[in-house]
Scaffold this motif. Structure first.
Motif, PDB file in Angstrom:
ATOM      1  N   GLY A  58      30.095  41.587  46.976  1.00 31.83           N
ATOM      2  CA  GLY A  58      29.662  41.419  45.600  1.00 31.83           C
ATOM      3  C   GLY A  58      30.019  42.566  44.682  1.00 31.83           C
ATOM      4  N   ASP A  59      30.601  43.625  45.235  1.00 32.93           N
ATOM      5  CA  ASP A  59      30.910  44.811  44.434  1.00 32.93           C
ATOM      6  C   ASP A  59      32.127  44.546  43.540  1.00 32.93           C
ATOM      7  N   GLU A  60      32.066  45.026  42.305  1.00 31.43           N
ATOM      8  CA  GLU A  60      33.159  44.788  41.359  1.00 31.43           C
ATOM      9  C   GLU A  60      34.477  45.384  41.841  1.00 31.43           C
ATOM     10  N   ARG A  61      34.420  46.407  42.679  1.00 33.69           N
ATOM     11  CA  ARG A  61      35.649  47.009  43.196  1.00 33.69           C
ATOM     12  C   ARG A  61      36.394  46.099  44.161  1.00 33.69           C
ATOM     13  N   ALA A  62      35.702  45.052  44.662  1.00 32.20           N
ATOM     14  CA  ALA A  62      36.305  44.120  45.611  1.00 32.20           C
ATOM     15  C   ALA A  62      36.921  42.910  44.922  1.00 32.20           C
ATOM     16  N   HIS A  63      36.921  42.871  43.593  1.00 26.27           N
ATOM     17  CA  HIS A  63      37.378  41.694  42.864  1.00 26.27           C
ATOM     18  C   HIS A  63      38.425  42.061  41.830  1.00 26.27           C
ATOM     19  N   GLY A  64      39.207  41.064  41.449  1.00 24.17           N
ATOM     20  CA  GLY A  64      40.162  41.245  40.365  1.00 24.17           C
ATOM     21  C   GLY A  64      41.125  42.383  40.617  1.00 24.17           C
ATOM     22  N   ASP A  65      41.112  43.334  39.698  1.00 21.86           N
ATOM     23  CA  ASP A  65      41.980  44.510  39.821  1.00 21.86           C
ATOM     24  C   ASP A  65      41.237  45.716  40.378  1.00 21.86           C
ATOM     25  N   GLY A  66      40.076  45.475  41.003  1.00 23.31           N
ATOM     26  CA  GLY A  66      39.296  46.567  41.563  1.00 23.31           C
ATOM     27  C   GLY A  66      40.065  47.324  42.637  1.00 23.31           C
ATOM     28  N   GLU A  67      39.649  48.561  42.869  1.00 15.39           N
ATOM     29  CA  GLU A  67      40.403  49.420  43.790  1.00 15.39           C
ATOM     30  C   GLU A  67      40.384  48.921  45.229  1.00 15.39           C
ATOM     31  N   TRP A  68      39.397  48.098  45.592  1.00 13.98           N
ATOM     32  CA  TRP A  68      39.347  47.572  46.960  1.00 13.98           C
ATOM     33  C   TRP A  68      39.819  46.125  47.038  1.00 13.98           C
ATOM     34  N   ALA A  69      40.167  45.528  45.916  1.00 14.15           N
ATOM     35  CA  ALA A  69      40.393  44.083  45.863  1.00 14.15           C
ATOM     36  C   ALA A  69      41.544  43.641  46.766  1.00 14.15           C
ATOM     37  N   GLU A  70      42.651  44.359  46.735  1.00 11.95           N
ATOM     38  CA  GLU A  70      43.796  43.949  47.543  1.00 11.95           C
ATOM     39  C   GLU A  70      43.464  44.003  49.029  1.00 11.95           C
ATOM     40  N   ALA A  71      42.780  45.062  49.453  1.00 15.34           N
ATOM     41  CA  ALA A  71      42.411  45.170  50.870  1.00 15.34           C
ATOM     42  C   ALA A  71      41.452  44.054  51.268  1.00 15.34           C
ATOM     43  N   VAL A  72      40.515  43.727  50.378  1.00 18.50           N
ATOM     44  CA  VAL A  72      39.558  42.653  50.683  1.00 18.50           C
ATOM     45  C   VAL A  72      40.277  41.311  50.764  1.00 18.50           C
ATOM     46  N   ARG A  73      41.207  41.065  49.852  1.00 14.28           N
ATOM     47  CA  ARG A  73      41.967  39.809  49.906  1.00 14.28           C
ATOM     48  C   ARG A  73      42.787  39.720  51.192  1.00 14.28           C
ATOM     49  N   ASP A  74      43.466  40.795  51.546  1.00 14.63           N
ATOM     50  CA  ASP A  74      44.264  40.775  52.768  1.00 14.63           C
ATOM     51  C   ASP A  74      43.387  40.525  53.989  1.00 14.63           C
ATOM     52  N   TRP A  75      42.229  41.134  53.997  1.00 15.72           N
ATOM     53  CA  TRP A  75      41.297  40.965  55.115  1.00 15.72           C
ATOM     54  C   TRP A  75      40.804  39.525  55.194  1.00 15.72           C
ATOM     55  N   GLN A  76      40.444  38.954  54.060  1.00 15.94           N
ATOM     56  CA  GLN A  76      39.904  37.600  54.071  1.00 15.94           C
ATOM     57  C   GLN A  76      40.986  36.546  54.296  1.00 15.94           C
ATOM     58  N   ASP A  77      42.239  36.889  54.071  1.00 19.50           N
ATOM     59  CA  ASP A  77      43.333  35.968  54.361  1.00 19.50           C
ATOM     60  C   ASP A  77      43.632  35.903  55.855  1.00 19.50           C
ATOM     61  N   ALA A  78      43.178  36.890  56.599  1.00 21.63           N
ATOM     62  CA  ALA A  78      43.359  36.906  58.045  1.00 21.63           C
ATOM     63  C   ALA A  78      41.995  36.651  58.696  1.00 21.63           C
TER      64      ALA A  78
END
Length: 238
Positions: A58-78
């Protein structure tokens, strides 16, 4: 280590090998603080780990252009792998110095970090112990409030505290994915309130057949592949 094959829009119960296994694999690190003189209660540690996963999602850094967003997307895609390690003293202080979020329960502290490549752990986390995390409840947990989300553990499985923490995190994540944006916001506003309890043996077949999200473990550690470990019983999903 454990994993479930699930992502938004995909069945949370598929355990067979699929496209997610061909993608680069990431892992969500969680570190539980276990001081010798004051270890946390087992149930509180499980609940705090589950809430930590939700706090990161739920953290804003995990969404959109947030600093963790790309890592979270890659993780959830696997595969949504999670690994729980333990730390105390200087180990815990080094872990807290890394980017992440510390979530505090009644007796437990769990720090969750943005996902990292399976073979790319920060050295201060890679050196922490992962196996043999054992905790106890000084008193039996009280009955869960049916008005709150409950992550029901399989009564027929024996899991270490670390393994059960990862499974509880999986269950919380599957519930999160199944909710609408409004339902997620309501859960966030309630502080991600939840309980983790072991289901009664007579109730387990009903829970697994209820249509609620079910975690099936990949079987890397401790339990057989495909084992149902957690049913995520959120009131909005009943």
């Amino acid at each position: 280590m454990s994993q479930v094959s699930a992502s938004p829009g995909d069945s949370p119960v598929q355990a067979e090998r699929g496209p997610r296994d061909e993608a680069p694999q990431f892992v969500l690190p969680l570190v539980v603080r276990i001081e010798r003189a004051a270890p946390p209660a087992r149930t509180d540690a499980l609940e705090t780990a589950a809430r930590a996963v939700l706090v990161l999602l739920g953290d804003e850094r995990a969404h959109g252009d947030g600093e963790w967003a790309e890592a979270v997307r890659d993780w959830q895609d696997a595969r949504i792998r999670k690994v729980v390690r333990r730390a105390r003293g200087a180990e815990w202080r080094r872990a807290e110095a890394l980017p992440g979020i510390t979530v505090t329960g009644k007796s437990a502290q769990v720090r969750v970090f943005p996902p990292v490549p399976l073979d790319g752990w920060p050295k201060d986390l890679a050196r922490l112990q992962v196996s043999g995390t054992e905790l106890d409840d000084p008193e039996p947990p009280v009955a869960a409030d049916p008005a709150q989300p409950v992550l029901w553990l399989n009564p027929g499985l024996e899991m270490s505290a670390g393994k059960a923490m990862a499974q509880a995190g999986h269950g919380a994540q599957l519930a999160w994915w199944a909710l609408s944006d409004a339902e997620r916001a309501a859960w966030r506003d309630a502080g991600y309130a939840l309980a983790v309890r072991t289901a009664g043996p007579a109730d387990w077949p009903r829970l697994t057949g209820s249509g609620l999200p079910v975690v099936r473990d990949a079987g890397f550690t401790e339990i057989a592949p495909g084992s149902c470990t957690v049913v995520a019983d959120h009131p909005a999903l009943r």
